[in-house]
Design an enzyme around this catalytic site. Sequence first.
Site, PDB file in Angstrom:
ATOM      1  N   ASP A  45       0.838  -1.200   0.000  1.00 38.97           N
ATOM      2  CA  ASP A  45       0.000   0.000   0.000  1.00 38.97           C
ATOM      3  C   ASP A  45       0.876   1.254   0.000  1.00 38.97           C
ATOM      4  OD1 ASP A  45      -2.502  -1.199  -0.079  1.00 38.97           O
ATOM      5  OD2 ASP A  45      -2.539  -1.514   2.085  1.00 38.97           O
ATOM      6  N   ASN A 124      -4.348   8.765   2.096  1.00 35.97           N
ATOM      7  CA  ASN A 124      -4.607   8.126   3.389  1.00 35.97           C
ATOM      8  C   ASN A 124      -5.023   9.138   4.452  1.00 35.97           C
ATOM      9  OD1 ASN A 124      -4.289   5.413   2.965  1.00 35.97           O
ATOM     10  ND2 ASN A 124      -2.227   5.272   3.822  1.00 35.97           N
ATOM     11  N   ALA A 187      -3.743  10.281  21.418  1.00 41.85           N
ATOM     12  CA  ALA A 187      -3.429  10.440  22.850  1.00 41.85           C
ATOM     13  C   ALA A 187      -3.718  11.839  23.393  1.00 41.85           C
ATOM     14  CB  ALA A 187      -1.963  10.053  23.099  1.00 41.85           C
TER      15      ALA A 187
END
Length: 270
Positions: A45, A124, A187
Amino acid sequence: MNYFVVDRGDDISLRLTEQFHQLAKGYGMVLDGTKPDIVLSIGGDGTMLHAFHRFRHLLEHTAFVGIHTGRLGFYADWTPDELEELAQLMYHQTTESRMQIVEYPLVEITFTTAEGMESYLALNEFTLRGIAETMVAQLNINDEMFEMFRGDGICISTPSGSTAYNKALNGALIHPSLEALQIAEIASINNRVFRTLGSPMILPKHHSCDIYPQTKKKVLLSVDHLYLQRDDVLSIRCKVSPDQKVKFARFRPFPFWSRVQKAFIGMDYK
Ligand code: NAP
Ligand code: MN
């Protein structure tokens, strides 16, 4: 039919590239790095990300197809032993003008600096991360202040990128027929003083997300496999690209959810 091959550069990919050139020659396909009708990516990919960025000025024209030389990929969904079949289908379907194309949405990212604006396109995702300190950034949705983010960073992904970094952040998998982008936290700090939404958010086309880094220090910005360290970016606008999509040539059906099943679950139920 004009074609081009982008490969990962390892021995297996190079060998397959050579084999493909031979097959293509037999069918009278023309190798063309300037304006290929089809770009074949041989590798993973990650190789498709390279192919996409290399030909991003030709998205109107060029269709992509991928062969994986490692594990099954999302963009690279043909196996090496199907090379001949792929060349054959490519030849017949293009000469008979019955090639199936699917189009996936992209995320458009615009940086504003004191000098002006810079535009990027992600297949992406785009990420913004702190380097040596907690990243602090104001997030606006559709020009309204939404939250002050504190944490490692923010990931804004396309539907086809939802199976990549976004998945590791517990984002949802989104079918690429949906024109949307997904915002996932990396996070975040949440306590009595600092508050962020804490869940991934999915925005439709025409909505926008603006990020204003609050630090004067360098931040890490990424667009797919491209990484930049910058301290001059004042704001970043992310939205589903209003006019650009990526085209994939589908020489045979391989539905997105089947790819998800094969890549992440992988069991054949009897
Ligand atoms: P990499 O570090 O080799 O890629 C990380 C992994 O993500 C590889 O296994 C790659 O597959 C896979 N991948 C890429 N796009 C995907 C997609 N749309 N769906 C499912 N898996 C996908 O770097 P790279 O090959 O240059 O790829 C860059 C991408 O890596 C970034 O766009 C980001 O999505 C991803 N990434 C993921 C994480 C994470 O999951 N924690 C962290 C950083 C970056 P191949 O092996 O087939 O190339
Ligand atoms: Mn890779």
